[in-house]
Design a protein around this motif. Sequence first.
Motif, mmCIF file in Angstrom:
data_model
loop_
_atom_site.group_PDB
_atom_site.id
_atom_site.type_symbol
_atom_site.label_atom_id
_atom_site.label_comp_id
_atom_site.label_asym_id
_atom_site.label_seq_id
_atom_site.Cartn_x
_atom_site.Cartn_y
_atom_site.Cartn_z
ATOM 1 N N LYS A 297 -0.225 7.830 -10.012
ATOM 2 C CA LYS A 297 0.222 9.226 -9.904
ATOM 3 C C LYS A 297 1.553 9.273 -9.165
ATOM 4 O O LYS A 297 1.655 8.852 -8.011
ATOM 5 N N THR A 298 2.550 9.776 -9.842
ATOM 6 C CA THR A 298 3.893 9.869 -9.287
ATOM 7 C C THR A 298 4.096 11.216 -8.611
ATOM 8 O O THR A 298 3.642 12.246 -9.120
ATOM 9 N N ASN A 299 4.769 11.220 -7.492
ATOM 10 C CA ASN A 299 5.100 12.462 -6.804
ATOM 11 C C ASN A 299 6.339 13.066 -7.467
ATOM 12 O O ASN A 299 7.468 12.813 -7.054
ATOM 13 N N GLN A 300 6.116 13.864 -8.508
ATOM 14 C CA GLN A 300 7.234 14.449 -9.253
ATOM 15 C C GLN A 300 8.055 15.402 -8.380
ATOM 16 O O GLN A 300 9.285 15.455 -8.482
ATOM 17 N N LEU A 301 7.371 16.167 -7.529
ATOM 18 C CA LEU A 301 8.085 17.058 -6.614
ATOM 19 C C LEU A 301 9.020 16.242 -5.717
ATOM 20 O O LEU A 301 10.149 16.662 -5.425
ATOM 21 N N GLY A 302 8.537 15.080 -5.283
ATOM 22 C CA GLY A 302 9.339 14.226 -4.414
ATOM 23 C C GLY A 302 10.599 13.711 -5.087
ATOM 24 O O GLY A 302 11.636 13.541 -4.436
ATOM 25 N N ILE A 303 10.524 13.458 -6.399
ATOM 26 C CA ILE A 303 11.711 13.016 -7.137
ATOM 27 C C ILE A 303 12.790 14.095 -7.065
ATOM 28 O O ILE A 303 13.961 13.816 -6.788
ATOM 29 N N GLY A 304 12.388 15.342 -7.338
ATOM 30 C CA GLY A 304 13.355 16.436 -7.299
ATOM 31 C C GLY A 304 13.945 16.636 -5.920
ATOM 32 O O GLY A 304 15.156 16.857 -5.769
ATOM 33 N N ARG A 305 13.096 16.551 -4.888
ATOM 34 C CA ARG A 305 13.594 16.722 -3.516
ATOM 35 C C ARG A 305 14.604 15.637 -3.161
ATOM 36 O O ARG A 305 15.655 15.911 -2.574
ATOM 37 N N ALA A 306 14.283 14.386 -3.514
ATOM 38 C CA ALA A 306 15.170 13.277 -3.162
ATOM 39 C C ALA A 306 16.497 13.368 -3.905
ATOM 40 O O ALA A 306 17.557 13.013 -3.358
ATOM 41 N N ALA A 307 16.470 13.830 -5.154
ATOM 42 C CA ALA A 307 17.708 13.977 -5.916
ATOM 43 C C ALA A 307 18.639 14.990 -5.261
ATOM 44 O O ALA A 307 19.865 14.791 -5.197
ATOM 45 N N VAL A 308 18.063 16.092 -4.769
ATOM 46 C CA VAL A 308 18.879 17.094 -4.066
ATOM 47 C C VAL A 308 19.396 16.539 -2.747
ATOM 48 O O VAL A 308 20.557 16.761 -2.373
ATOM 49 N N ASP A 309 18.571 15.795 -2.025
ATOM 50 C CA ASP A 309 19.016 15.183 -0.766
ATOM 51 C C ASP A 309 20.231 14.297 -0.991
ATOM 52 O O ASP A 309 21.177 14.299 -0.188
ATOM 53 N N LEU A 310 20.230 13.514 -2.062
ATOM 54 C CA LEU A 310 21.367 12.633 -2.354
ATOM 55 C C LEU A 310 22.649 13.435 -2.546
ATOM 56 O O LEU A 310 23.717 13.045 -2.069
ATOM 57 N N VAL A 311 22.540 14.560 -3.253
ATOM 58 C CA VAL A 311 23.720 15.401 -3.490
ATOM 59 C C VAL A 311 24.215 16.029 -2.202
ATOM 60 O O VAL A 311 25.412 15.986 -1.873
ATOM 61 N N VAL A 312 23.302 16.625 -1.434
ATOM 62 C CA VAL A 312 23.697 17.336 -0.212
ATOM 63 C C VAL A 312 24.272 16.352 0.812
ATOM 64 O O VAL A 312 25.236 16.678 1.512
ATOM 65 N N ASN A 313 23.726 15.154 0.890
ATOM 66 C CA ASN A 313 24.281 14.160 1.813
ATOM 67 C C ASN A 313 25.727 13.843 1.477
ATOM 68 O O ASN A 313 26.561 13.633 2.374
ATOM 69 N N GLN A 314 26.060 13.820 0.198
ATOM 70 C CA GLN A 314 27.457 13.585 -0.191
ATOM 71 C C GLN A 314 28.337 14.780 0.173
ATOM 72 O O GLN A 314 29.472 14.606 0.615
ATOM 73 N N LEU A 315 27.807 15.991 -0.029
ATOM 74 C CA LEU A 315 28.574 17.177 0.325
ATOM 75 C C LEU A 315 28.888 17.190 1.819
ATOM 76 O O LEU A 315 29.997 17.557 2.239
ATOM 77 N N VAL A 316 27.904 16.802 2.615
ATOM 78 C CA VAL A 316 28.098 16.770 4.066
ATOM 79 C C VAL A 316 29.235 15.815 4.435
ATOM 80 O O VAL A 316 30.036 16.093 5.335
ATOM 81 N N ARG A 317 29.315 14.692 3.733
ATOM 82 C CA ARG A 317 30.343 13.689 4.033
ATOM 83 C C ARG A 317 31.623 13.889 3.222
ATOM 84 O O ARG A 317 32.537 13.070 3.292
ATOM 85 N N ASN A 318 31.678 14.989 2.440
ATOM 86 C CA ASN A 318 32.833 15.249 1.576
ATOM 87 C C ASN A 318 33.130 14.063 0.661
ATOM 88 O O ASN A 318 34.271 13.636 0.501
ATOM 89 N N GLU A 319 32.065 13.543 0.034
ATOM 90 C CA GLU A 319 32.200 12.439 -0.911
ATOM 91 C C GLU A 319 32.000 12.986 -2.325
ATOM 92 O O GLU A 319 30.971 13.585 -2.619
ATOM 93 N N TYR A 320 32.998 12.752 -3.181
ATOM 94 C CA TYR A 320 32.946 13.285 -4.535
ATOM 95 C C TYR A 320 33.308 12.190 -5.531
ATOM 96 O O TYR A 320 34.012 11.240 -5.201
ATOM 97 N N GLY A 321 32.820 12.344 -6.754
ATOM 98 C CA GLY A 321 33.186 11.420 -7.803
ATOM 99 C C GLY A 321 32.163 10.309 -8.009
ATOM 100 O O GLY A 321 31.138 10.229 -7.335
ATOM 101 N N ILE A 322 32.459 9.430 -8.972
ATOM 102 C CA ILE A 322 31.589 8.301 -9.282
ATOM 103 C C ILE A 322 31.642 7.315 -8.120
ATOM 104 O O ILE A 322 32.719 6.869 -7.726
ATOM 105 N N PRO A 323 30.505 6.947 -7.548
ATOM 106 C CA PRO A 323 30.518 6.074 -6.367
ATOM 107 C C PRO A 323 30.904 4.639 -6.725
ATOM 108 O O PRO A 323 30.581 4.145 -7.804
#
Length: 344
Positions: A297-323
């Motif tokens: 059983k996969t935590n599907q909610l957790g996948i969505g939460r982690a994907a948003v965390d990755l984006v917001v962490n980049q916004l916080v560091r002002n990191e944009y573009g293909i890594p």
Amino acid sequence: MEKVTTSRELAELAGVSHMTVSRVFRNDSRVSEATRQKVLQTARQYGYRPNALVSLAMRARQKETPQQITGTLAWVHSNRTESSWRNAPHLMEILQGAKQRAHDLGFKIDEFWTREKGMTQRRLSDIMLNRGIRGVVIAPPPGVMKHMRLDWKEFALSTFNHDGWRPLLHRVSIDSTHRISECWRQLLKLGYRRIGFTMPYQADRVTDHAFTGRFIVAQQQVEPKERIPVLAYPMHELSMNRKELFQWLKKYRPEVMIAQSFEAVQLVEEAGWKVPDEMGVVHLNVGPDVPDWSGMKTNQLGIGRAAVDLVVNQLVRNEYGIPEEAREVVLRAKWQAGVTTRKQ
């Protein structure tokens, strides 16, 4: 042209108040469209990017007050229908998790469909930029596109569940080898020895054959006479490979079958075995379509939460573009003892 680093400098250049600039980057409806475009155009002209760290810090200080939405993230998908992520139960949970996490961090999520009539990827980039959206989650499966051409340098990005899509972005995945290892361990505890494995070839290929590779290694724990060859079938749906499945079942007669299809139980019984009395069935991704099955059983909610965390962490560091170095957050599924297996 000298870059602008503060919202007050931007406000002065755009000829608006500091509060108006703040409202523009929060997508506040009180700002007219003409003013919004004026501020966003000035921001692009002078290379201004809002400091997400300041916004997050202010929300943390005000956590006792009702949650305020201060920004927008994009959810971009290329599925065959626009409503795929809202109507498919096993996909909807990922989107729900993303929306919950975004709300907790003070964002809302707008959905964008790349296959909408008249929607080019260039136009999609412009639409998002014109709305002040700088954070994007690319939602791939079961999309049909293998490559996308957005204006990458303008966005903080993440994706999930695959590594066959390009460009290579920060992503969230489920540990494929662990899913097989844990299935195997639990099935041995139940007394199964002749363990069969079926999977669409394409689904295995995009994980660099992590599923079948780990399964073959796990087979070394049983006698050679009990090892069953993997059935890697070409068509995505198991029912579309009915002939190959029935021949494989008849030839190797597994005690239990690991699958990734909601049709597995029906097809096994159609082939002449009762589940779980005569043959067990295990699902690698137990979800709302097979809620009481045995499997991982996969935590599907957790996948969505982690994907948003990755984006917001980049916004916080002002990191944009293909890594330059794409990072991967790996989550693990958990074993669920269900009605499709039994103690041997």
